[in-house]
Scaffold this active site. Structure first.
Site, PDB file in Angstrom:
ATOM      1  CB  SER A  57      -0.829   0.529   1.568  1.00 60.12           C
ATOM      2  OG  SER A  57      -2.074   0.671   0.766  1.00 60.12           O
ATOM      3  CG  ASP A  84     -16.767 -20.377  -7.554  1.00 65.44           C
ATOM      4  OD1 ASP A  84     -15.350 -20.603  -7.842  1.00 65.44           O
ATOM      5  OD2 ASP A  84     -17.314 -20.525  -6.540  1.00 65.44           O
ATOM      6  CG  ASP A 105     -11.310 -20.652 -11.115  1.00 65.12           C
ATOM      7  OD1 ASP A 105     -12.380 -21.653 -11.416  1.00 65.12           O
ATOM      8  OD2 ASP A 105     -11.875 -19.742 -10.585  1.00 65.12           O
ATOM      9  CB  ILE A 107     -11.123 -18.537  -5.211  1.00 63.40           C
ATOM     10  CG1 ILE A 107     -11.019 -18.678  -3.840  1.00 63.40           C
ATOM     11  CG2 ILE A 107      -9.424 -17.246  -5.444  1.00 63.40           C
ATOM     12  CD1 ILE A 107     -10.517 -19.426  -3.211  1.00 63.40           C
ATOM     13  CG  ASP A 147      -6.620  -3.830  -2.863  1.00 64.02           C
ATOM     14  OD1 ASP A 147      -7.078  -2.657  -2.411  1.00 64.02           O
ATOM     15  OD2 ASP A 147      -5.018  -3.680  -2.839  1.00 64.02           O
ATOM     16  CG  HIS A 197      -5.370  -2.589   0.684  1.00 59.00           C
ATOM     17  ND1 HIS A 197      -5.154  -2.373  -0.528  1.00 59.00           N
ATOM     18  CD2 HIS A 197      -4.747  -1.770   1.334  1.00 59.00           C
ATOM     19  CE1 HIS A 197      -4.217  -0.979  -0.344  1.00 59.00           C
ATOM     20  NE2 HIS A 197      -3.719  -0.930   0.880  1.00 59.00           N
TER      21      HIS A 197
END
Ligand SMILES: *[C@@H]1O[C@H](CO)[C@@H](O)[C@H](O)[C@H]1NC(C)=O
Ligand SMILES: *[C@@H]1O[C@H](CO)[C@@H](O)[C@H](O)[C@H]1NC(C)=O
Ligand SMILES: *[C@@H]1O[C@H](CO)[C@@H](O)[C@H](O)[C@H]1NC(C)=O
Ligand SMILES: *[C@@H]1O[C@H](CO)[C@@H](O)[C@H](O)[C@H]1NC(C)=O
Ligand SMILES: *[C@@H]1O[C@H](CO)[C@@H](O)[C@H](O)[C@H]1NC(C)=O
Ligand SMILES: *[C@@H]1O[C@H](CO)[C@@H](O)[C@H](O)[C@H]1NC(C)=O
Ligand SMILES: *[C@@H]1O[C@H](CO)[C@@H](O)[C@H](O)[C@H]1NC(C)=O
Ligand SMILES: *[C@@H]1O[C@H](CO)[C@@H](O)[C@H](O)[C@H]1NC(C)=O
Length: 533
Positions: free
Chosen positions: A190, A260, A263, A269, A405, A446
C-alpha cells in the site's frame, strides 16, 4: 552419497562462517555509534530469545514471545534542520544476523514504526530491520497532521523519512556488527508499496531488491478515484446506495454464480476476474420483490461504474475500477457508509488546504491540480527503472496484488507494470521479466485477507507456511538477487479464519502476471493441483 554429504557439510560450514557477524546483550547495551550527521540514538533495549516483546505505537503494535534475541535501537533523524522537523526510526538488530538489511514500509498515512513487521518478518529471518514513523505520529487513516501547510511533514511522508532512514539504518547496522551489509532489501504494501517504488526511482543505490504489494504509487489519481467511487453510491440516502447486506448476500453470491466456475472450480474464488464480465441486470427487482434482495436501475448503473475503469470526460485514463470477486470487502472499502476516511483527508490537508472540504465538492479539475502540485512529491510512477535494474545495480522488483483489493484497484498495479514494460521495450534491450515480476492473488483483499491464499511473506499477513523461497516472497527475492534464480510462482497459504493456530485450510500458487492460476484436478486444497497458464 558420501560426496554429497561432504558437499552438504562444506555448505553448512561456509554458511556458518558467513553468518559469524553477530550481536549480543553487551554489544547492544554498549553500542554507541560514532557520529552520524543528523542522527541520534535515543534508546537501546536488548531482548533475549523468547522475551516478551510488547511494543506499540499509534500505527503498529506487537505483543509476542518466541522471537530470536535482538537489540532494538531507537533513533531520531533530523529531516530538515531549518524547520526542526525529524523522523523517529528504529533498527532491530538480531544476534544471529544474516548480513542483510530489510527496510519495512508503512500503510496509509500511518505515522509509526512498523514494529509488527519488524518483529514478525525481519527478526525471525535474521535481517537487520529498519522502519520509520515517516516524520509524524498518526494512525493509517488520519491525514490531519499534514495541514495546514505542514510541508516538511508531507515531504517526509512522501519520500524523505524513508530515504534518510535507509542511510541511517545502513550506518547503524554496519557499526553495530562491525561488518558491511551484504545486500539491502525492502518490503511494504500500500503506502509501503509506494515508498519502495519511490526509493528506487529516486535513489537506485538504496536496495538490491524490493517486494511491493498493491502500491498507492499514483496518489494524485488514486485519491480522485476513491472519491469517484464514494460518489457512485453515497450518501447512504442516495437511490444508488447498496447496504453491506446487499453486497455480501445479494451481489457477491450473484457474481460467484456467474463467474466462480469459469476457472473450473467452485470455491468462492475467481481466479481471473479479467475473464468475468459480471451482468448486474440479472438482479433486477421483479414487481413487488423485496428491494433488499434485488437491484434498482440506479443501483445497476452504479455497479457498472464501480466495476469500470475511471476516465475523465475527455477519455483520459484516471484509474482502474473494482474487479468482480471482492464484494464481501467492498463495503468496508470505498462504497460503504461511512466511507474509508483517508481520501477526503488527502483533499483537505494535502491538496486543497480546505478543512471544510467534503466529497460533494469534488470535481475532475482536482485531478489536474493534483498532478501539478503532487503533494510531497509522493507519486512514484516513473516507468524508467533503468538505473535500478540495469547493470551494475541489477536490482529486482517483486510486486503482488490481490484481485479483490477494496482500497486500491488492482488495475493500478497492472497499469504501472505495463508502463514499465512499455518503457523498457521502447528504450532499452532489457527484458522486464529479468527484473520485474508481478504476482496476482485471486480473492485477496488489500495487502491481506479475503478468501485467498493470503499468507506468503508480505507485510501485515499471517506468517507464511515456511520461510523458504517457495512459500515466502521475501526469500524468493533474496534467492533471485543472490543466486539469480527468479521466482515463477510463490505458494500462498490460507489458514482457517486467517489464524495460524487453527491450521491450514488450503495452499495455492500465486501466478506471474499475465498468467493466471488454473485447476488441474485433484485435491482443491493443495497447491499441487494448480498450474499457472
Ligand atoms: C524458546 O522457546 C522455544 C519454544 O518454546 C524453545 O524451544 C526454546 O528452547 C526457547 N529458547 C530459549 C533460549 O529459551
Ligand atoms: C500482551 O500480552 C500479555 C499476555 O497475553 C498481556 O498480559 C498484556 O496485557 C498484553 N499487552 C498489551 C499492551 O495488550
Ligand atoms: C526546510 O524547511 C524550511 C522551513 O519550512 C523550508 O523553507 C525549506 O524549503 C525546507 N528545505 C527543504 C530541503 O525541504
Ligand atoms: C511522535 O511521538 C513521539 C513520542 O513517541 C514524540 O517524541 C515525537 O515528538 C512525536 N513526533 C511528532 C512529529 O510530533
Ligand atoms: C496546499 O498546501 C500545500 C502545502 O503547503 C501546497 O503544496 C499546495 O500547493 C497547497 N494547495 C493549493 C491548492 O494551494
Ligand atoms: C426484505 O429482505 C431483507 C433481507 O433479506 C429482510 O431482512 C427483510 O425482513 C425483508 N423485508 C420484508 C418486508 O420482507
Ligand atoms: C472544482 O473544484 C475546485 C476546488 O474545489 C474549485 O476551485 C473549482 O471552482 C471547481 N470547478 C468547477 C467547475 O466546479
Ligand atoms: C522512452 O523514453 C522517453 C524519454 O524518457 C519517453 O518519453 C518515451 O515515452 C519512452 N518510450 C516508451 C515507449 O515508453
Amino acid at each position: 552419497m558420501a560426496l554429497l554429504l561432504l558437499a552438504l557439510l562444506a555448505h553448512i560450514a561456509l554458511g556458518l562462517a558467513a553468518t559469524a557477524a553477530r550481536g549480543s546483550r553487551s554489544t547492544c547495551l554498549k553500542f554507541s555509534p560514532s557520529h552520524i550527521p543528523g542522527v541520534s540514538v535515543t534508546a537501546k533495549t536488548y531482548f533475549p530469545t523468547n522475551a516478551t516483546v510488547d511494543i506499540s505505537n499509534i500505527f503498529s503494535s506487537i505483543n509476542t514471545t518466541g522471537l530470536p534475541a535482538f537489540c532494538r535501537v531507537e533513533l531520531v533523524i533530523v529531516t530538515n534542520a531549518t524547520a526542526g522537523s525529524f523522523a523517529i526510526t528504529e533498527a532491530w538488530l538480531p544476534d544471529e544476523w544474516n548480513e542483510r538489511m530489510l527496510t519495512i514500509g508503512n500503510g496509509g498515512f500511518g505515522g509509526g514504526v512498523a514494529v509488527s513487521d519488524l518483529g514478525g518478518t525481519a527478526i525471525p529471518q535474521g535481517f537487520a530491520g529498519v522502519s520509520t514513523n515517516t516524520g509524524h505520529n498518526s494512525s493509517a487513516v488520519d491525514g490531519t497532521w499534514a495541514g495546514p501547510h505542514n510541508d516538511n511533514a508531507i515531504v517526509d511522508w512522501g519520500w524523505r523519512a524513508v530515504h534518510l532512514s535507509v542511510l541511517a539504518g545502513k550506518e547503524i547496522t554496519e557499526q553495530y556488527y562491525r561488518r558491511s551489509i551484504k545486500k539491502s532489501y525492502y518490503l511494504g504494501c500500500s503506502t509501503g508499496g509506494r515508498q519502495g517504488l519511490k526509493e528506487i526511482q529516486l535513489f537506485p543505490e538504496s536496495f538490491d531488491g524490493i517486494v511491493v504489494g498493491s502500491p498507492a504509487n499514483w496518489m494524485t489519481h488514486l485519491q480522485p478515484w476513491s472519491i469517484h467511487m464514494n460518489l457512485n453510491v453515497l450518501p447512504a440516502t442516495s437511490p444508488n446506495f447498496m447496504t453491506r447486506d446487499m453486497w455480501v448476500n445479494v451481489i457477491g453470491p450473484e457474481v460467484m454464480r456467474q463467474c466462480d466456475e469459469l476457472d473450473g472450480l467452485k470455491d468462492g474464488i475467481i481466479n481471473d476476474p479479467r475473464a468475468c464480465s459480471f451482468r448486474p441486470e440479472t438482479l433486477t427487482c421483479r414487481p413487488g420483490q423485496n428491494t433488499s434482495t434485488c437491484l434498482s436501475a440506479n443501483q445497476i448503473n452504479a455497479l457498472h461504474r464501480i466495476y469500470a475503469d475511471y476516465y475523465e470526460a475527455d477519455q483520459t485514463y484516471v484509474f482502474g475500477g473494482y474487479f468482480p470477486g471482492g464484494e464481501n470487502a467492498f463495503f468496508n472499502g470505498l462504497v460503504g457508509s461511512p466511507p474509508f476516511a483517508l481520501p477526503a483527508d488527502w483533499f483537505r490537508f494535502f491538496l486543497l488546504n480546505d478543512t471544510q472540504w467534503t466529497m460533494e465538492d469534488y470535481n475532475a479539475t482536482d485531478i489536474t491540480l493534483g498532478d501539478e502540485i503532487n503533494p510531497g512529491q509522493s507519486n512514484a510512477i516513473d516507468p524508467d527503472l533503468t538505473a535500478f535494474v540495469a547493470p551494475p545495480r541489477n536490482g529486482k522488483v517483486l510486486h503482488y496484488v490481490g484481485w479483490a483489493d477494496q482500497l486500491i484497484s488492482p488495475g493500478n498495479s497492472i497499469h504501472y507494470y505495463e508502463t514499465v514494460h512499455e518503457f523498457t521495450l521502447g528504450n532499452s534491450t532489457l527484458d522486464i521479466d529479468d527484473f520485474y515480476r508481478l504476482f496476482t492473488v485471486p480473492g485477496m483483499n488489500h495487502c491481506a485477507g479475503g478468501q485467498a491464499a493470503n499468507a506468503f511473506g508480505g507485510v501485515s499477513q499471517p506468517r507464511p507456511l515456511s520461510f523458504d523461497p517457495e512459500h515466502n516472497i521475501l526469500a524468493a527475492m533474496v534467492q533471485w538477487v543472490e543466486e539469480g534464480i527468479a521466482p515463477s510462482t510463490v505458494i500462498g497459504v490460507k489458514y482457517k479464519n486467517d489464524d495460524v493456530a487453527e491450521g491450514v485450510q488450503f495452499t495455492r500458487p500465486l501466478c506471474k502476471y499475465p498468467s493466471t492460476v488454473r485447476f488441474k484436478g485433484g485435491d482443491p486444497n493443495s497447491a499441487a493441483s494448480f498450474t499457472c497458464a
